[in-house]
Scaffold this active site. Structure first.
Site, short mmCIF file in Angstrom:
data_model
loop_
_atom_site.label_atom_id
_atom_site.label_comp_id
_atom_site.label_asym_id
_atom_site.label_seq_id
_atom_site.Cartn_x
_atom_site.Cartn_y
_atom_site.Cartn_z
N ARG A 176 0.86 -1.17 0.00
CA ARG A 176 0.00 0.00 0.00
C ARG A 176 0.90 1.22 0.00
NH1 ARG A 176 -2.76 1.40 4.66
NH2 ARG A 176 -0.82 1.42 5.84
N ARG A 180 -3.07 10.23 3.22
CA ARG A 180 -4.00 10.70 4.25
C ARG A 180 -4.78 11.89 3.70
NH1 ARG A 180 0.31 10.99 9.27
NH2 ARG A 180 0.83 8.76 9.29
N ARG A 257 20.62 -4.37 2.59
CA ARG A 257 21.02 -3.04 2.20
C ARG A 257 21.73 -2.40 3.38
NH1 ARG A 257 17.25 0.81 1.42
NH2 ARG A 257 15.51 -0.42 2.17
N ARG A 288 18.49 11.03 2.51
CA ARG A 288 17.92 11.85 3.58
C ARG A 288 19.00 12.72 4.20
NH1 ARG A 288 14.52 7.99 7.61
NH2 ARG A 288 16.54 7.03 8.00
N GLU A 313 22.52 10.41 4.40
CA GLU A 313 22.44 8.95 4.24
C GLU A 313 22.53 8.55 2.77
OE1 GLU A 313 19.56 7.75 8.00
OE2 GLU A 313 18.92 7.27 5.96
N TYR A 361 13.53 -7.02 9.64
CA TYR A 361 13.61 -5.64 10.14
C TYR A 361 12.74 -5.55 11.40
CZ TYR A 361 13.41 -0.80 11.06
OH TYR A 361 13.52 0.39 11.72
N ASP A 363 11.68 -2.90 14.53
CA ASP A 363 11.80 -1.65 15.27
C ASP A 363 12.25 -1.98 16.69
OD1 ASP A 363 11.27 0.55 13.62
OD2 ASP A 363 9.11 0.16 13.68
P1 FDA Z 1 21.33 -4.80 16.97
O1 FDA Z 1 21.85 -4.83 15.58
O2 FDA Z 1 21.01 -3.51 17.58
O3 FDA Z 1 22.38 -5.54 17.92
C1 FDA Z 1 23.08 -6.69 17.55
C2 FDA Z 1 24.44 -6.63 18.20
O4 FDA Z 1 25.10 -7.88 18.01
C3 FDA Z 1 25.34 -5.59 17.58
O5 FDA Z 1 25.84 -4.72 18.59
C4 FDA Z 1 26.46 -6.39 16.93
O6 FDA Z 1 27.70 -5.72 16.95
C5 FDA Z 1 26.47 -7.62 17.81
N1 FDA Z 1 27.04 -8.80 17.14
C6 FDA Z 1 26.74 -9.33 15.93
N2 FDA Z 1 27.48 -10.42 15.68
C7 FDA Z 1 28.28 -10.62 16.76
C8 FDA Z 1 29.28 -11.57 17.10
N3 FDA Z 1 29.61 -12.56 16.25
N4 FDA Z 1 29.90 -11.46 18.30
C9 FDA Z 1 29.59 -10.45 19.17
N5 FDA Z 1 28.65 -9.52 18.89
C10 FDA Z 1 28.00 -9.58 17.70
N6 FDA Z 1 13.88 1.22 15.31
C11 FDA Z 1 12.93 2.04 15.82
O7 FDA Z 1 12.14 1.60 16.64
N7 FDA Z 1 12.86 3.35 15.42
C12 FDA Z 1 13.73 3.87 14.52
O8 FDA Z 1 13.62 5.06 14.17
C13 FDA Z 1 14.74 3.04 13.98
N8 FDA Z 1 15.62 3.51 13.07
C14 FDA Z 1 16.52 2.66 12.47
C15 FDA Z 1 17.37 3.13 11.47
C16 FDA Z 1 18.26 2.28 10.85
C17 FDA Z 1 19.18 2.80 9.76
C18 FDA Z 1 18.30 0.91 11.22
C19 FDA Z 1 19.20 -0.06 10.53
C20 FDA Z 1 17.46 0.44 12.22
C21 FDA Z 1 16.57 1.31 12.86
N9 FDA Z 1 15.74 0.86 13.87
C22 FDA Z 1 14.78 1.70 14.39
C23 FDA Z 1 15.79 -0.54 14.33
C24 FDA Z 1 16.70 -0.77 15.53
O9 FDA Z 1 18.02 -0.45 15.18
C25 FDA Z 1 16.56 -2.26 15.91
O10 FDA Z 1 15.29 -2.49 16.40
C26 FDA Z 1 17.51 -2.71 16.97
O11 FDA Z 1 18.81 -2.44 16.55
C27 FDA Z 1 17.33 -4.20 17.16
O12 FDA Z 1 18.15 -4.65 18.18
P2 FDA Z 1 18.91 -6.04 18.05
O13 FDA Z 1 19.46 -6.29 19.38
O14 FDA Z 1 18.05 -7.06 17.44
O15 FDA Z 1 20.08 -5.78 16.97
#
Ligand code: FDA
Length: 390
Positions: A176, A180, A257, A288, A313, A361, A363
């Protein structure tokens, strides 16, 4: 050395939520391994020292949720400001209010429309293509909002995001494109929204601040020097790193990406008047521009006058070694993911979670909610009642 009760790989919101619950609720000794030099995963932020402005190091993070339990949980670690996110978009020298709404339609078409008039206009313009006949993203978008709005607000932006012409992208990428027919320009429509008063890092550090939690930075679980072997098969592990990397990419790499973030400190007090402005023109290379001071207007007195931080970005496909940000999720990726899920299900004493561990993905509020469910449904039953860890 003594083994912990639980190893958590990754100190993002998923990993820290699991660690905090197991340490505080069950009294377990939790070791968190983090390969970066800081905790917090992608929500990590730093105060830029020259300007005093908090910069989100991995892209803007806006907290929002309608989940009561998550809201109650996160408020244990931080207060939230009353920030409400709004996004604007530049196109051919004009700035428009996003998401697509009556303000945008009126300024784009240069005339005032009632909601019904705007609805009729968009219905007419989108009648050019029937949605069910759309064979690619461009046709699908035109069938939903018409050609003029598509060309201004979707075409260039999408082409830059995917580095692919929208006629070459699958129609399935969009289901979609909401328009609005009112002046509502709040980006999120969740019940709760705000930014952590003392910043993301303070919030994340408070989650880890428990005598039973040890965070070991600069430690890659999968490193060649055998960190994994110290723990695998000996203690339960919650792994939040990339699922393909865990299995040495045996089924092929999942595609993502990434975003290159280029930071500049400018000698102006206010660069763009708001936090996020999308660049809709195809010939502007970034997608952005982020001006972080606007996320915290309540901190105005602490900022260095006459200076601001702007981050641009640039979106592209992630190569090996890049930060994986958004799953691309092609049919091939989905087939690989199914194989990885089978492998993950067979991996003894390891649970996979978070956005990298599940190739989804998420949040922040979703990552926290998923971690709380893993705690309720798997970890607590295992540690408190001896249930098998699967
Ligand atoms: P996250 O990626 O945060 O943590 C994983 C960790 O594991 C990392 O620190 C990494 O270094 C570590 N790791 C990986 N492999 C490893 C290994 N082998 N050994 C040791 N450590 C390791 N959400 C939202 O609610 N509002 C928003 O506005 C945004 N905006 C946004 C922008 C962009 C560009 C992105 C990419 C994402 C967002 N998000 C967001 C999403 C948000 O970033 C996401 O919800 C959290 O990062 C998820 O947390 P996780 O713990 O799952 O992963």
């Amino acid at each position: 050395t003594e083994l912990p009760d639980l190893v958590v790989v990754g100190s993002g919101f998923f990993g820290l939520t699991v660690a905090e619950r197991c340490a505080a609720d069950l009294g377990l000794k939790v070791l968190v391994l983090e390969r970066r030099h800081h905790l917090g995963g992608n929500a990590y932020s730093e105060f830029e020292p020259e300007t005093g402005i908090e910069v989100h190091k991995y892209g803007t993070h806006l907290f929002h949720t309608s989940n009561e339990r998550v809201w109650e949980y996160v408020n244990r670690f931080t207060d939230f400001t009353n920030y409400q996110h709004r996004v604007f978009g530049k196109y051919q020298g004009q700035v428009y209010s996003l998401p697509m709404n009556l303000a945008l339609i009126n300024s784009f078409f240069g005339k005032s429309h009632t909601p019904d008039e705007a609805r009729a206009l968009i219905a007419e313009q989108s009648s050019e293509i029937d949605t069910k006949d759309a064979t690619n993203l461009e046709e699908k978008a035109i069938s939903l909002i018409g050609r003029p709005l598509y060309e201004a607000f979707i075409k260039g932006y999408t082409a830059k995001q995917w580095q692919t012409d929208p006629t070459e992208l699958s129609a399935d990428i969009i289901t979609r494109l909401p328009v609005r027919y009112n002046f509502d320009n709040r980006y999120f429509n969740d019940k709760y929204e705000g930014l952590p008063v003392d910043g993301y890092t303070a919030w994340l550090e408070r989650m880890a601040d428990h005598p039973n939690i040890e965070v070991r930075l600069n430690t890659d679980f999968l490193s060649a020097d055998g960190v994994a072997d110290e723990f695998k098969g000996k203690v339960p592990i919650v792994y939040t790193g990339p699922v393909d990397e865990y299995f040495d990419n045996s089924e092929g790499r999942l595609s993502w990406r990434t975003v290159d973030l280029r930071t500049e400190i400018l000698d102006v007090d206010d660069y763009q008047g708001t936090g996020v402005v999308n660049a809709n023109d195809a010939d502007v290379p970034f997608t952005r521009e982020l001006e972080f001071k606007h996320l915290h207007p309540e901190r105005a007195a602490s900022y260095t006058p006459g200076r601001t931080v702007v981050v641009r970005e640039f979106s592209r496909f992630a190569e090996e070694g890049d930060e994986p940000y958004y799953p691309i999720n092609t049919a091939e990726d989905r087939a690989k993911l199914l194989k990885y899920r089978d492998l993950a299900a067979k991996e003894p004493m390891v649970l996979f979670g978070g956005r990298l561990g599940t190739y989804k993905y998420l949040d922040m509020h979703m990552a926290i909610a998923a971690a709380l469910s893993m705690y309720d449904n798997k970890l607590r039953p295992h540690f408190a009642d001896g249930a098998e860890l699967k």
